[in-house]
Design a protein around this motif. Structure first.
Motif, PDB file in Angstrom:
ATOM      1  N   TYR A   1      -9.675 -13.432  -9.860  1.00 25.54           N
ATOM      2  CA  TYR A   1      -8.579 -13.854  -8.985  1.00 25.54           C
ATOM      3  C   TYR A   1      -7.438 -12.840  -9.035  1.00 25.54           C
ATOM      4  CZ  TYR A   1     -10.879 -18.444  -8.957  1.00 25.54           C
ATOM      5  OH  TYR A   1     -11.777 -19.472  -8.816  1.00 25.54           O
ATOM      6  N   MET A   2      -7.129 -12.391 -10.227  1.00 24.00           N
ATOM      7  CA  MET A   2      -6.027 -11.453 -10.407  1.00 24.00           C
ATOM      8  C   MET A   2      -6.300 -10.136  -9.682  1.00 24.00           C
ATOM      9  SD  MET A   2      -4.383 -10.219 -14.027  1.00 24.00           S
ATOM     10  CE  MET A   2      -5.800  -9.191 -14.442  1.00 24.00           C
ATOM     11  N   MET A   3      -7.528  -9.625  -9.795  1.00 25.90           N
ATOM     12  CA  MET A   3      -7.861  -8.370  -9.145  1.00 25.90           C
ATOM     13  C   MET A   3      -7.875  -8.511  -7.629  1.00 25.90           C
ATOM     14  SD  MET A   3      -7.910  -6.260 -11.532  1.00 25.90           S
ATOM     15  CE  MET A   3      -8.278  -4.890 -10.442  1.00 25.90           C
ATOM     16  N   THR A   4      -8.216  -9.677  -7.133  1.00 27.65           N
ATOM     17  CA  THR A   4      -8.111  -9.906  -5.689  1.00 27.65           C
ATOM     18  C   THR A   4      -6.654  -9.812  -5.239  1.00 27.65           C
ATOM     19  OG1 THR A   4     -10.056 -11.329  -5.696  1.00 27.65           O
ATOM     20  CG2 THR A   4      -8.559 -11.539  -3.833  1.00 27.65           C
ATOM     21  N   GLY A   5      -5.753 -10.400  -6.008  1.00 30.24           N
ATOM     22  CA  GLY A   5      -4.330 -10.279  -5.690  1.00 30.24           C
ATOM     23  C   GLY A   5      -3.840  -8.851  -5.774  1.00 30.24           C
ATOM     24  N   VAL A   6      -4.338  -8.096  -6.753  1.00 32.71           N
ATOM     25  CA  VAL A   6      -3.940  -6.693  -6.889  1.00 32.71           C
ATOM     26  C   VAL A   6      -4.406  -5.888  -5.687  1.00 32.71           C
ATOM     27  CG1 VAL A   6      -4.363  -4.613  -8.238  1.00 32.71           C
ATOM     28  CG2 VAL A   6      -3.789  -6.739  -9.402  1.00 32.71           C
ATOM     29  N   ARG A   7      -5.629  -6.121  -5.231  1.00 31.48           N
ATOM     30  CA  ARG A   7      -6.140  -5.401  -4.064  1.00 31.48           C
ATOM     31  C   ARG A   7      -5.340  -5.736  -2.812  1.00 31.48           C
ATOM     32  NH1 ARG A   7     -12.266  -6.734  -3.532  1.00 31.48           N
ATOM     33  NH2 ARG A   7     -11.918  -5.587  -1.592  1.00 31.48           N
ATOM     34  N   LEU A   8      -5.013  -7.006  -2.631  1.00 26.85           N
ATOM     35  CA  LEU A   8      -4.192  -7.380  -1.484  1.00 26.85           C
ATOM     36  C   LEU A   8      -2.814  -6.746  -1.571  1.00 26.85           C
ATOM     37  CD1 LEU A   8      -5.108 -11.170  -1.200  1.00 26.85           C
ATOM     38  CD2 LEU A   8      -5.855  -9.320   0.306  1.00 26.85           C
ATOM     39  N   SER A   9      -2.266  -6.675  -2.767  1.00 26.53           N
ATOM     40  CA  SER A   9      -0.926  -6.131  -2.948  1.00 26.53           C
ATOM     41  C   SER A   9      -0.879  -4.636  -2.646  1.00 26.53           C
ATOM     42  CB  SER A   9      -0.435  -6.397  -4.375  1.00 26.53           C
ATOM     43  OG  SER A   9      -0.287  -7.777  -4.607  1.00 26.53           O
ATOM     44  N   ILE A  10      -1.883  -3.881  -3.084  1.00 30.72           N
ATOM     45  CA  ILE A  10      -1.861  -2.439  -2.830  1.00 30.72           C
ATOM     46  C   ILE A  10      -2.013  -2.166  -1.338  1.00 30.72           C
ATOM     47  CG2 ILE A  10      -4.332  -2.014  -3.089  1.00 30.72           C
ATOM     48  CD1 ILE A  10      -1.452   0.182  -4.400  1.00 30.72           C
ATOM     49  N   GLY A  11      -2.776  -3.010  -0.634  1.00 40.69           N
ATOM     50  CA  GLY A  11      -2.880  -2.862   0.813  1.00 40.69           C
ATOM     51  C   GLY A  11      -1.564  -3.120   1.500  1.00 40.69           C
ATOM     52  N   VAL A  12      -0.870  -4.169   1.077  1.00 43.68           N
ATOM     53  CA  VAL A  12       0.442  -4.475   1.663  1.00 43.68           C
ATOM     54  C   VAL A  12       1.443  -3.378   1.344  1.00 43.68           C
ATOM     55  CG1 VAL A  12       2.387  -6.089   1.571  1.00 43.68           C
ATOM     56  CG2 VAL A  12       0.038  -6.958   1.665  1.00 43.68           C
ATOM     57  N   ALA A  13       1.416  -2.887   0.108  1.00 39.73           N
ATOM     58  CA  ALA A  13       2.364  -1.847  -0.301  1.00 39.73           C
ATOM     59  C   ALA A  13       2.178  -0.572   0.515  1.00 39.73           C
ATOM     60  CB  ALA A  13       2.193  -1.553  -1.790  1.00 39.73           C
ATOM     61  N   TRP A  14       0.943  -0.140   0.686  1.00 35.86           N
ATOM     62  CA  TRP A  14       0.692   1.091   1.451  1.00 35.86           C
ATOM     63  C   TRP A  14       0.990   0.882   2.930  1.00 35.86           C
ATOM     64  CZ3 TRP A  14       0.794   5.878   0.531  1.00 35.86           C
ATOM     65  CH2 TRP A  14       0.186   6.800   1.385  1.00 35.86           C
ATOM     66  N   LEU A  15       0.829  -0.335   3.419  1.00 36.32           N
ATOM     67  CA  LEU A  15       1.161  -0.637   4.807  1.00 36.32           C
ATOM     68  C   LEU A  15       2.668  -0.604   5.044  1.00 36.32           C
ATOM     69  CD1 LEU A  15       0.114  -1.700   7.613  1.00 36.32           C
ATOM     70  CD2 LEU A  15       0.482  -4.001   6.697  1.00 36.32           C
ATOM     71  N   VAL A  16       3.420  -1.145   4.098  1.00 37.21           N
ATOM     72  CA  VAL A  16       4.867  -1.281   4.279  1.00 37.21           C
ATOM     73  C   VAL A  16       5.585   0.045   4.109  1.00 37.21           C
ATOM     74  CG1 VAL A  16       6.923  -2.329   3.248  1.00 37.21           C
ATOM     75  CG2 VAL A  16       4.890  -3.704   3.672  1.00 37.21           C
ATOM     76  N   ILE A  17       5.079   0.927   3.249  1.00 38.31           N
ATOM     77  CA  ILE A  17       5.817   2.149   2.946  1.00 38.31           C
ATOM     78  C   ILE A  17       5.998   3.022   4.183  1.00 38.31           C
ATOM     79  CG2 ILE A  17       3.772   3.479   2.284  1.00 38.31           C
ATOM     80  CD1 ILE A  17       7.307   3.656   0.736  1.00 38.31           C
ATOM     81  N   VAL A  18       5.022   3.003   5.092  1.00 39.95           N
ATOM     82  CA  VAL A  18       5.136   3.820   6.304  1.00 39.95           C
ATOM     83  C   VAL A  18       6.314   3.346   7.144  1.00 39.95           C
ATOM     84  CG1 VAL A  18       3.957   4.549   8.410  1.00 39.95           C
ATOM     85  CG2 VAL A  18       2.668   4.326   6.285  1.00 39.95           C
ATOM     86  N   ALA A  19       6.416   2.049   7.341  1.00 30.71           N
ATOM     87  CA  ALA A  19       7.523   1.514   8.136  1.00 30.71           C
ATOM     88  C   ALA A  19       8.860   1.713   7.429  1.00 30.71           C
ATOM     89  CB  ALA A  19       7.291   0.032   8.412  1.00 30.71           C
ATOM     90  N   ALA A  20       8.874   1.525   6.104  1.00 28.47           N
ATOM     91  CA  ALA A  20      10.127   1.694   5.367  1.00 28.47           C
ATOM     92  C   ALA A  20      10.617   3.129   5.428  1.00 28.47           C
ATOM     93  CB  ALA A  20       9.936   1.254   3.919  1.00 28.47           C
ATOM     94  N   GLU A  21       9.715   4.098   5.309  1.00 26.57           N
ATOM     95  CA  GLU A  21      10.118   5.505   5.347  1.00 26.57           C
ATOM     96  C   GLU A  21      10.554   5.938   6.740  1.00 26.57           C
ATOM     97  OE1 GLU A  21       7.345   7.257   1.699  1.00 26.57           O
ATOM     98  OE2 GLU A  21       6.676   7.412   3.783  1.00 26.57           O
ATOM     99  N   MET A  22      10.031   5.289   7.769  1.00 27.89           N
ATOM    100  CA  MET A  22      10.524   5.599   9.118  1.00 27.89           C
ATOM    101  C   MET A  22      12.002   5.274   9.263  1.00 27.89           C
ATOM    102  SD  MET A  22       7.539   4.366  11.750  1.00 27.89           S
ATOM    103  CE  MET A  22       5.987   5.257  11.892  1.00 27.89           C
TER     104      MET A  22
END
Length: 305
Positions: free
Chosen positions: A233-254
């Motif tokens: 369960y924990m690793m599933t949350g970690v995988r979802l989190s890294i996807g969200v983090a990499w998705l958000v950084i592009v918009a934040a840096e813009m």
């Protein structure tokens, strides 16, 4: 002599013929029928042929998918002259990655430096989220009082758009870089908290009863019972989190500017270099895929199954 008049020589000849028919199964009608009714055994393929077939079954579907995407992209580029096609984008990518780490000025750096800057921000924000979110998930899942107390907070804050947190970060930290890291942190923490808490809540009660009988300490319960069961369960949350983090950084840096893949995309848009924008889209997708594959491999490495 009987009326039929068969001699001894004729009897010997008949006996010899019967022995020949009995010894030859092909000459026997019954044996021929049995042989014809026997099904032919199919020849099994070799191990090498099976491996080759499995390889092509693994390879061909993704190849066909990529080719279909390129075909659709080519068709759209013919319909929209302003959209670069695959060939021109490929030539631009070869030129771009021929020197990905040039540094002419703080605002004119190669795509390699921009990717590394984004990965650094994602690593810091994601690391802080894991450092706080995973233990918090264990606490919320372990104690009913903490779960009820955190439920309204998580329910209200989790649906908030990540970019809505950016002004708060700029106001608190007075700088763009820590504000971007703050956005990564607040976006990546929720999947880890929720998935870890759900995993802890699903631990069988029999396990906890055994822990009570053995009078195990809370640390032993967490390390010997909860952690092995909650790890998937924990690793599933970690995988979802890294996807969200990499998705958000592009918009934040813009929005924040500086060095990073998001700022680089926005800067190329201002220069009307659409080919570089398409290249950046593929780079973001490939890096995100590699991050997810790395975490999946890590989860398998530390699996208790």
């Amino acid at each position: 002599m009987s009326a039929i008049g068969i001699s001894k020589e004729d009897i010997k000849t008949i006996m010899n013929n019967e022995q020949t028919v009995a010894s030859n199964p092909v000459a026997s009608p019954k044996a021929a029928v049995k042989k014809a009714a026997r099904p032919a055994v199919a020849k099994r393929p070799s191990a090498r042929a099976l491996k080759l077939r499995a390889f092509f079954e693994w390879l061909l579907p993704p190849v066909f998918g990529v080719l279909a995407m390129i075909a659709v992209w080519t068709l759209i580029s013919y319909q929209s002259p302003n959209l670069p096609g695959p060939v021109s984008t490929w030539h631009s990518a070869v030129e771009l990655f021929s020197d990905p780490f040039y540094n002419n000025s703080p605002n004119d750096q190669g795509i390699g430096w921009n990717i590394l800057a984004s990965l650094e921000r994602v690593g810091l924000g994601f690391g802080l989220a894991a450092l706080i979110g995973i233990p918090l998930g264990f606490i919320i899942g372990r104690f009913q009082f903490m779960s009820r107390m955190a439920a309204p907070i998580i329910g209200i804050l989790r649906p908030v758009s990540p970019l809505a947190w950016l002004p708060i970060g700029l106001l608190v930290f007075k700088a763009a870089n820590p504000a971007a890291i703050w956005v990564i942190f607040i976006s990546a923490i929720w999947p880890m908290i929720i998935n870890t808490a759900v995993g802890v809540s699903k631990v069988p009660q029999d396990y906890m009863n055994v822990a009570k009988v053995l009078n195990l300490s809370e640390w032993k319960i967490v390390t010997k019972i909860l952690f092995p069961f909650v790890l998937p369960y924990m690793m599933t949350g970690v995988r979802l989190s890294i996807g969200v983090a990499w998705l958000v950084i592009v918009a934040a840096e813009m929005l924040t500017g500086g060095v990073g893949i998001g700022f680089w995309v926005w800067d190329e848009w201002n220069n009307l270099n659409v080919e570089h924008i398409i290249i950046a889209i593929f780079v973001v997708g490939i890096v995100g895929l590699l991050l997810e594959l790395a975490l999946t491999s890590l989860a398998r490495r530390f699996s208790y199954e």
